[in-house]
Design an enzyme around this catalytic site. Sequence first.
Site, PDB file in Angstrom:
ATOM      1  N   LYS A 185      22.108 117.697 -52.237  1.00 32.43           N
ATOM      2  CA  LYS A 185      22.459 118.613 -53.469  1.00 32.43           C
ATOM      3  C   LYS A 185      23.870 118.118 -53.801  1.00 32.43           C
ATOM      4  O   LYS A 185      24.281 117.910 -55.016  1.00 32.43           O
ATOM      5  CB  LYS A 185      22.117 119.944 -53.121  1.00 32.43           C
ATOM      6  CG  LYS A 185      22.672 120.698 -54.461  1.00 32.43           C
ATOM      7  CD  LYS A 185      22.197 122.107 -54.165  1.00 32.43           C
ATOM      8  CE  LYS A 185      22.973 123.096 -55.117  1.00 32.43           C
ATOM      9  NZ  LYS A 185      23.022 124.353 -55.245  1.00 32.43           N
ATOM     10  N   GLU A 191      26.324 113.762 -42.385  1.00 30.25           N
ATOM     11  CA  GLU A 191      25.049 113.096 -41.687  1.00 30.25           C
ATOM     12  C   GLU A 191      24.337 112.253 -42.911  1.00 30.25           C
ATOM     13  O   GLU A 191      24.113 111.011 -42.307  1.00 30.25           O
ATOM     14  CB  GLU A 191      24.241 114.338 -41.338  1.00 30.25           C
ATOM     15  CG  GLU A 191      24.646 115.024 -40.048  1.00 30.25           C
ATOM     16  CD  GLU A 191      25.388 116.358 -40.502  1.00 30.25           C
ATOM     17  OE1 GLU A 191      25.949 116.310 -41.825  1.00 30.25           O
ATOM     18  OE2 GLU A 191      25.320 117.393 -39.916  1.00 30.25           O
ATOM     19  N   ARG A 245      17.952 124.964 -49.798  1.00 28.17           N
ATOM     20  CA  ARG A 245      16.575 125.374 -49.294  1.00 28.17           C
ATOM     21  C   ARG A 245      15.518 125.703 -50.322  1.00 28.17           C
ATOM     22  O   ARG A 245      14.424 126.348 -49.594  1.00 28.17           O
ATOM     23  CB  ARG A 245      16.646 126.534 -48.020  1.00 28.17           C
ATOM     24  CG  ARG A 245      17.598 127.757 -48.799  1.00 28.17           C
ATOM     25  CD  ARG A 245      18.008 128.764 -47.468  1.00 28.17           C
ATOM     26  NE  ARG A 245      18.871 129.680 -47.875  1.00 28.17           N
ATOM     27  CZ  ARG A 245      20.024 129.764 -48.251  1.00 28.17           C
ATOM     28  NH1 ARG A 245      20.676 128.355 -48.290  1.00 28.17           N
ATOM     29  NH2 ARG A 245      20.783 130.524 -48.687  1.00 28.17           N
ATOM     30  N   GLU A 330      19.001 131.088 -43.046  1.00 25.52           N
ATOM     31  CA  GLU A 330      20.152 130.785 -43.879  1.00 25.52           C
ATOM     32  C   GLU A 330      20.236 131.630 -44.793  1.00 25.52           C
ATOM     33  O   GLU A 330      21.363 132.043 -45.265  1.00 25.52           O
ATOM     34  CB  GLU A 330      20.001 129.220 -44.127  1.00 25.52           C
ATOM     35  CG  GLU A 330      21.305 128.596 -44.744  1.00 25.52           C
ATOM     36  CD  GLU A 330      21.294 127.271 -45.032  1.00 25.52           C
ATOM     37  OE1 GLU A 330      21.723 126.371 -44.071  1.00 25.52           O
ATOM     38  OE2 GLU A 330      20.973 126.805 -46.047  1.00 25.52           O
ATOM     39  N   HIS A 361      -0.624 128.534 -24.344  1.00 30.86           N
ATOM     40  CA  HIS A 361      -0.468 128.019 -23.101  1.00 30.86           C
ATOM     41  C   HIS A 361       0.942 128.049 -22.627  1.00 30.86           C
ATOM     42  O   HIS A 361       1.202 127.349 -21.533  1.00 30.86           O
ATOM     43  CB  HIS A 361      -1.367 126.704 -22.753  1.00 30.86           C
ATOM     44  CG  HIS A 361      -2.723 126.953 -23.145  1.00 30.86           C
ATOM     45  ND1 HIS A 361      -3.756 127.553 -22.282  1.00 30.86           N
ATOM     46  CD2 HIS A 361      -3.454 126.852 -24.470  1.00 30.86           C
ATOM     47  CE1 HIS A 361      -4.884 127.555 -22.815  1.00 30.86           C
ATOM     48  NE2 HIS A 361      -4.795 127.164 -24.287  1.00 30.86           N
ATOM     49  N   LYS A 471      31.647 122.914 -39.839  1.00 30.35           N
ATOM     50  CA  LYS A 471      31.683 121.742 -40.467  1.00 30.35           C
ATOM     51  C   LYS A 471      33.095 121.458 -40.351  1.00 30.35           C
ATOM     52  O   LYS A 471      33.606 120.279 -40.336  1.00 30.35           O
ATOM     53  CB  LYS A 471      31.122 121.499 -41.837  1.00 30.35           C
ATOM     54  CG  LYS A 471      29.747 121.913 -42.043  1.00 30.35           C
ATOM     55  CD  LYS A 471      29.443 121.519 -43.489  1.00 30.35           C
ATOM     56  CE  LYS A 471      28.081 122.045 -43.900  1.00 30.35           C
ATOM     57  NZ  LYS A 471      27.651 122.110 -45.319  1.00 30.35           N
TER      58      LYS A 471
HETATM   59  O1  LIG Z   1      21.767 118.851 -49.834  1.00 31.86           O
HETATM   60  P1  LIG Z   1      23.125 118.778 -49.051  1.00 31.86           P
HETATM   61  O2  LIG Z   1      24.343 119.168 -50.056  1.00 31.86           O
HETATM   62  O3  LIG Z   1      23.312 117.418 -48.487  1.00 31.86           O
HETATM   63  O4  LIG Z   1      23.099 119.817 -47.932  1.00 31.86           O
HETATM   64  C1  LIG Z   1      22.082 119.756 -46.992  1.00 31.86           C
HETATM   65  C2  LIG Z   1      22.053 121.260 -46.336  1.00 31.86           C
HETATM   66  O5  LIG Z   1      23.143 121.445 -45.811  1.00 31.86           O
HETATM   67  C3  LIG Z   1      23.338 123.004 -46.074  1.00 31.86           C
HETATM   68  O6  LIG Z   1      24.601 123.155 -46.907  1.00 31.86           O
HETATM   69  C4  LIG Z   1      23.874 123.636 -44.779  1.00 31.86           C
HETATM   70  O7  LIG Z   1      24.723 122.829 -43.892  1.00 31.86           O
HETATM   71  C5  LIG Z   1      22.123 123.619 -46.499  1.00 31.86           C
HETATM   72  O8  LIG Z   1      22.357 124.654 -46.977  1.00 31.86           O
HETATM   73  C6  LIG Z   1      21.480 122.393 -47.194  1.00 31.86           C
HETATM   74  O9  LIG Z   1      20.259 122.527 -47.326  1.00 31.86           O
END
Ligand SMILES: O=P(O)(O)OC[C@H]1O[C@](O)(CO)[C@@H](O)[C@@H]1O
Length: 498
Positions: A185, A191, A245, A330, A361, A471
């Site tokens: 987003k 990552e 989300r 979240e 189990h 972060k």
């Molecule tokens: O889509 P982005 O901006 O990479 O964020 C990934 C995820 O990281 C978060 O901001 C949490 O760190 C989530 O709310 C989101 O879904």
Amino acid sequence: MPQNIWNDIAAIPARNLAQNFAEDTGRVEKLTVRQSNILFDFSKTHLDDALMAAFEAASAKANLSEAREKLFSGSIVNPTEGRAAEHTAERGNGAAPQVEMAKALQARMRGLIEAIDAGAMGDVKHVLHIGIGGSALGPKLLIDALGREDSRYDVKIVSNVDAAALAEAVKYMDPHKTIVAVASKTFTTTETLMNAASAIEWMKGAGVEDAEGRVIALTASPDKAIEWGVDESRILPFNEAVGGRYSLWCSIGFPVAIGLGWAAYEELLEGAAAMDRHFRTSEFAVNAPVLAAWADLYYAQVKQCQTRAVFAYDERLRLLPDYLQQLEMESNGKSVTASGEPLPYNSAPVTWGGVGTDAQHAVFQLLHQGTHIIPVEFIVSKTPGHDFDPAHHETLLINCFAQGAALMTGRKSDDGARNYAGDRPSSTLLVDDVTPSVVGALIAFYEHRTYVNAVLLGINPFDQYGVELGKEIAKAIAQVGPSGFDPSTMALIAEAEL
Ligand SMILES: O=P(O)(O)OC[C@H]1O[C@](O)(CO)[C@@H](O)[C@@H]1O
């Protein structure tokens, strides 16, 4: 929300489940909702007439009807970020301009998928989707649930910055026949950008010409994607007011739309839209997301349950608990109200779970005899997802129903070790089949349930400031190394030779 609302509800004399069933022969019917080919059975929760009336009153005090309308009309429901939450517009239920915008952006996505199908990016066999959190969990769930037999492309989803995940995903991929969908987003997530850069390196290392040209960006921040190096023609934007989300309905759902095909993607959206209409128009007492949230709140606030467990009695839905963990925790794991005052009661419980029958189990011992009361949710399909002997599916269904019955009825024994106290709550969601439309409805049900919980708690479910501090510290460690942190953290940094 005044604090004493929970005290009012707690003051209602507690009745056990056996009593509830004995005294109300219409109970199953009263607490069953049939919607979107899903049967929601809440009769094994402690909701009874008195509690329902109290929650009806609490919902009126919390202005739930108005809050529900605000969600669909594009009003500000995320006050800390000053914006609306427009995920329902993606499935046609929202303010007209947002619905139009969603349709136009979906048409753009469809155009790109058709072009890829027609060979515009060469011979494509694999789609490597890279994202994390809301930019990965939805696609992962949907591909796993619905793409086992029918996927048109080999879709793999990578989220973890531990490149062992990337290595595993690309092991059987032909880099010359792969396109990479970078889903973020914000288009700033460490990552995701690191994994995307490594995926490009992997393609280049295999001699792919114009590896960058095989990258598609799925984002609400197209400028950032352009800055990062993605050509505007390969950017699939989405509305900034769709939360991470809640974003599988827009271009973050690209791997779903390309993998399962456009018709399946539309069925998914329509399934969610039908659940939107049910939530928006049904009386609270027969409204599946509302009833589920009332039960959630009863256990979290009155019974002080700190967790709730979700067990998918269907291998296809094994990732549902992971998906719900982000959606519920979240969204509603907050310590302040929407206006910033300390929350004077519990926020969301911990969501956890697994897959049945495996979990029976492993963890069910504690559910039946542990000292913690854990409301359990079972999700099970009438129709199997395989062609093996029908006995498998019968056994699955039988076990699912047996667990709910055992939790509720228990069995008395003078031998403590063999005593089952019973009166342990559960709800069961029995779906006709695991289809795009049912899964769409199911996810929309959980979204609305999460929203109702938030409204009654008086919190903002649409921000997530809790993830920021970690972060920031990670960035500081990366930049500064072992200096300026607490002694334990500095010792770990030094030991790892960072
Ligand atoms: O889509 P982005 O901006 O990479 O964020 C990934 C995820 O990281 C978060 O901001 C949490 O760190 C989530 O709310 C989101 O879904």
